[in-house]
Design a protein around this motif. Sequence first.
Motif, PDB file in Angstrom:
ATOM      1  N   ALA A 413       0.835  -1.269  -0.010  1.00  0.00           N
ATOM      2  CA  ALA A 413      -0.168   0.139  -0.123  1.00  0.00           C
ATOM      3  C   ALA A 413       0.698   1.133   0.020  1.00  0.00           C
ATOM      4  O   ALA A 413       0.490   2.385  -0.626  1.00  0.00           O
ATOM      5  CB  ALA A 413      -0.928  -0.031   1.271  1.00  0.00           C
ATOM      6  N   ALA A 414       1.934   1.359   0.523  1.00  0.00           N
ATOM      7  CA  ALA A 414       2.895   2.386   0.653  1.00  0.00           C
ATOM      8  C   ALA A 414       3.601   2.573  -0.628  1.00  0.00           C
ATOM      9  O   ALA A 414       3.725   3.623  -1.243  1.00  0.00           O
ATOM     10  CB  ALA A 414       3.903   2.147   1.679  1.00  0.00           C
ATOM     11  N   ILE A 415       4.163   1.512  -1.477  1.00  0.00           N
ATOM     12  CA  ILE A 415       4.830   1.373  -2.587  1.00  0.00           C
ATOM     13  C   ILE A 415       3.927   2.065  -3.809  1.00  0.00           C
ATOM     14  O   ILE A 415       4.397   2.577  -4.436  1.00  0.00           O
ATOM     15  CB  ILE A 415       5.390   0.083  -2.694  1.00  0.00           C
ATOM     16  N   GLY A 416       2.550   1.319  -3.764  1.00  0.00           N
ATOM     17  CA  GLY A 416       1.679   1.792  -4.893  1.00  0.00           C
ATOM     18  C   GLY A 416       1.582   3.283  -5.032  1.00  0.00           C
ATOM     19  O   GLY A 416       1.970   3.727  -6.244  1.00  0.00           O
ATOM     20  N   PRO A 417       1.253   3.987  -4.066  1.00  0.00           N
ATOM     21  CA  PRO A 417       1.090   5.351  -4.278  1.00  0.00           C
ATOM     22  C   PRO A 417       2.463   6.285  -4.652  1.00  0.00           C
ATOM     23  O   PRO A 417       2.459   7.142  -5.419  1.00  0.00           O
ATOM     24  CB  PRO A 417       0.462   6.036  -2.713  1.00  0.00           C
ATOM     25  N   LEU A 418       3.464   5.657  -4.002  1.00  0.00           N
ATOM     26  CA  LEU A 418       4.827   6.272  -4.235  1.00  0.00           C
ATOM     27  C   LEU A 418       5.091   6.113  -5.771  1.00  0.00           C
ATOM     28  O   LEU A 418       5.662   6.959  -6.331  1.00  0.00           O
ATOM     29  CB  LEU A 418       5.740   5.741  -3.209  1.00  0.00           C
ATOM     30  N   LEU A 419       5.038   4.840  -6.178  1.00  0.00           N
ATOM     31  CA  LEU A 419       5.331   4.514  -7.608  1.00  0.00           C
ATOM     32  C   LEU A 419       4.521   5.564  -8.644  1.00  0.00           C
ATOM     33  O   LEU A 419       4.662   6.082  -9.648  1.00  0.00           O
ATOM     34  CB  LEU A 419       5.073   3.126  -7.940  1.00  0.00           C
ATOM     35  N   ALA A 420       3.129   5.542  -8.142  1.00  0.00           N
ATOM     36  CA  ALA A 420       2.299   6.437  -8.843  1.00  0.00           C
ATOM     37  C   ALA A 420       2.541   8.058  -8.835  1.00  0.00           C
ATOM     38  O   ALA A 420       2.538   8.612  -9.999  1.00  0.00           O
ATOM     39  CB  ALA A 420       0.715   6.552  -8.287  1.00  0.00           C
ATOM     40  N   GLY A 421       3.057   8.417  -7.905  1.00  0.00           N
ATOM     41  CA  GLY A 421       3.662   9.756  -8.008  1.00  0.00           C
ATOM     42  C   GLY A 421       4.993   9.888  -8.671  1.00  0.00           C
ATOM     43  O   GLY A 421       5.198  10.903  -9.498  1.00  0.00           O
ATOM     44  N   LEU A 422       5.869   8.847  -8.736  1.00  0.00           N
ATOM     45  CA  LEU A 422       7.027   8.983  -9.544  1.00  0.00           C
ATOM     46  C   LEU A 422       6.662   8.688 -11.423  1.00  0.00           C
ATOM     47  O   LEU A 422       7.315   9.185 -11.935  1.00  0.00           O
ATOM     48  CB  LEU A 422       7.890   7.873  -9.093  1.00  0.00           C
ATOM     49  N   ILE A 423       5.787   7.742 -11.491  1.00  0.00           N
ATOM     50  CA  ILE A 423       5.414   7.210 -12.775  1.00  0.00           C
ATOM     51  C   ILE A 423       4.334   8.330 -13.180  1.00  0.00           C
ATOM     52  O   ILE A 423       4.378   8.442 -14.669  1.00  0.00           O
ATOM     53  CB  ILE A 423       4.856   5.857 -12.809  1.00  0.00           C
ATOM     54  N   PRO A 425       3.927  11.506 -13.780  1.00  0.00           N
ATOM     55  CA  PRO A 425       4.573  12.389 -14.849  1.00  0.00           C
ATOM     56  C   PRO A 425       4.729  11.925 -16.044  1.00  0.00           C
ATOM     57  O   PRO A 425       4.940  12.592 -17.233  1.00  0.00           O
ATOM     58  CB  PRO A 425       5.857  13.017 -14.204  1.00  0.00           C
ATOM     59  N   THR A 426       5.477  10.754 -16.228  1.00  0.00           N
ATOM     60  CA  THR A 426       5.546   9.987 -17.436  1.00  0.00           C
ATOM     61  C   THR A 426       4.318   9.588 -18.466  1.00  0.00           C
ATOM     62  O   THR A 426       4.179   9.420 -19.417  1.00  0.00           O
ATOM     63  CB  THR A 426       6.497   8.875 -17.533  1.00  0.00           C
ATOM     64  N   GLY A 427       3.025   9.846 -17.781  1.00  0.00           N
ATOM     65  CA  GLY A 427       1.895   9.518 -18.707  1.00  0.00           C
ATOM     66  C   GLY A 427       0.911   8.572 -17.443  1.00  0.00           C
ATOM     67  O   GLY A 427       1.713   7.485 -16.786  1.00  0.00           O
ATOM     68  N   TRP A 428      -0.441   8.714 -17.547  1.00  0.00           N
ATOM     69  CA  TRP A 428      -1.080   7.858 -16.677  1.00  0.00           C
ATOM     70  C   TRP A 428      -1.343   6.444 -17.222  1.00  0.00           C
ATOM     71  O   TRP A 428      -1.568   5.614 -16.233  1.00  0.00           O
ATOM     72  CB  TRP A 428      -2.646   8.432 -16.523  1.00  0.00           C
ATOM     73  N   ASN A 429      -1.212   6.190 -18.351  1.00  0.00           N
ATOM     74  CA  ASN A 429      -1.113   4.862 -18.862  1.00  0.00           C
ATOM     75  C   ASN A 429      -0.168   4.167 -18.278  1.00  0.00           C
ATOM     76  O   ASN A 429      -0.369   2.773 -18.084  1.00  0.00           O
ATOM     77  CB  ASN A 429      -1.257   4.993 -20.418  1.00  0.00           C
TER      78      ASN A 429
END
Length: 473
Positions: A413-423, A425-429
Amino acid sequence: MRSLAPGIKLITSFSRDSWYRFFILILTFVFYTTYHLSRKPISIVKSQLHRNCSNVIHPADLNITDNDTWCDWAPFDKNNYQNLFGVLDNCFLVAYAIGMFFSGMFGERLPLRYYLSSGMILSGLFTVLFGLGFYWQIHSLWYYCLVQALNGLVQTTGWPAVVACVGNWFGKGKRGFIMGIWNSHTSVGNILGSLIAGVYVSSSWGLSFIVPGIIIASAGVICFLFLVESKSHMLDIWGICLFVHAGCLQRQEQKGNRNKEIFSTNTSTAVEPEEDHTEAISFCGALRIPGVVEFSLCLLFAKLVSYTFLYWLPLYIANVAHFDPKEAGDLSTLFDVGGIVGGILAGLISDYSGGRATTCCAMLIIAAPMVSPTVFLSWWVFSFFAQTLGKIGNSRALSTVTAIIDGTGSIGAAIGPLLAGLISPTGWNNVFYMLIAADVLACLVRLYYCPGLCIRRSEDGADTLQGREGEYL
């Protein structure tokens, strides 16, 4: 003779024990609903903390230096706002994941009523403090991170405590449908949290936190006043009632100069509380129970998906569909509506098919293109270990086992939102590709990592974990 009204017939058809179980089921449902209700506002408020200010009408008396960020809330008015949101989420989730590994052991050794009520009141306090940052004009990232971390720690009191309480009251048997409904508290809390936060987000976003904080704190007071942890505590209450009633009878008999020996015999046979003499299990002892590690890893990937949606879905809708914060929050509740329907449906299927693990795997496979399996998976893990731990005579271990599994899941649960914040900017897909990959990994862990484990259902409806060497539990 006149027949009773249908409603009265229905009420009297259930035993006193059944009504107490129903009461506990409702109470624990409400309690954990408020836990998720108080977690949800941050995902709704994100789209208000950073907006496209060029489309917002500014007050005439306001001196604007930057037309694009004048309406944003510092420190989230910079270009790296998505990374800052990711940090804010992880302050809560990392603290939650770490605290969860210890919370179950505390829950087994402390009175559940005190443990749960204090956690809810403290969680309400920290949720309110986050909202007060709006009225106190606090623009320090450290303040919000500290409040989130403290809130994450006290929120760990919820899941192990309610699971242990329900486990104390409910035994074996087919109960997938009932537990499927009960476990919808997660989705119901997310929906209510989204709707409540959405009411205030555009006008005074501080109230989006303050109102849910007051609600969960009030629920904590109700928990302190009304929660009965187990049947043995109920027997204590019945024993007290018998003792008080017997005392009144004794005084009446003394006045009437009646035989007191009859009463003495009755009081000596009053209901005696059943004491639980089992010792609380150690952390390493819980890890050695077959299935704990495997299901922990499975839940890690499942929660990675679920909590990414929990914290980022409203912002995604606002950015991609260009909805305002309230509309984005309202629309995001459909994800949790699906979670309610899916959890109940999976519970029904598992009851009639007898294959809970098979149903779980099927839900994970279906979820891969549509993403989110957590509701049924978390229920199945709880339901299975509630039965198997009861069979080996150590139902007190349920809190620790639940905390280990949910704590490992909270790492995801902690890794998911962190990765979403990093990824993002490169595109929501790319974010959705990551979520689909996590769902596939959750299913592979269940199918590949523990191929020798299977579930057998006995004649009494209880599940038994078995492997190549025979029956484990």
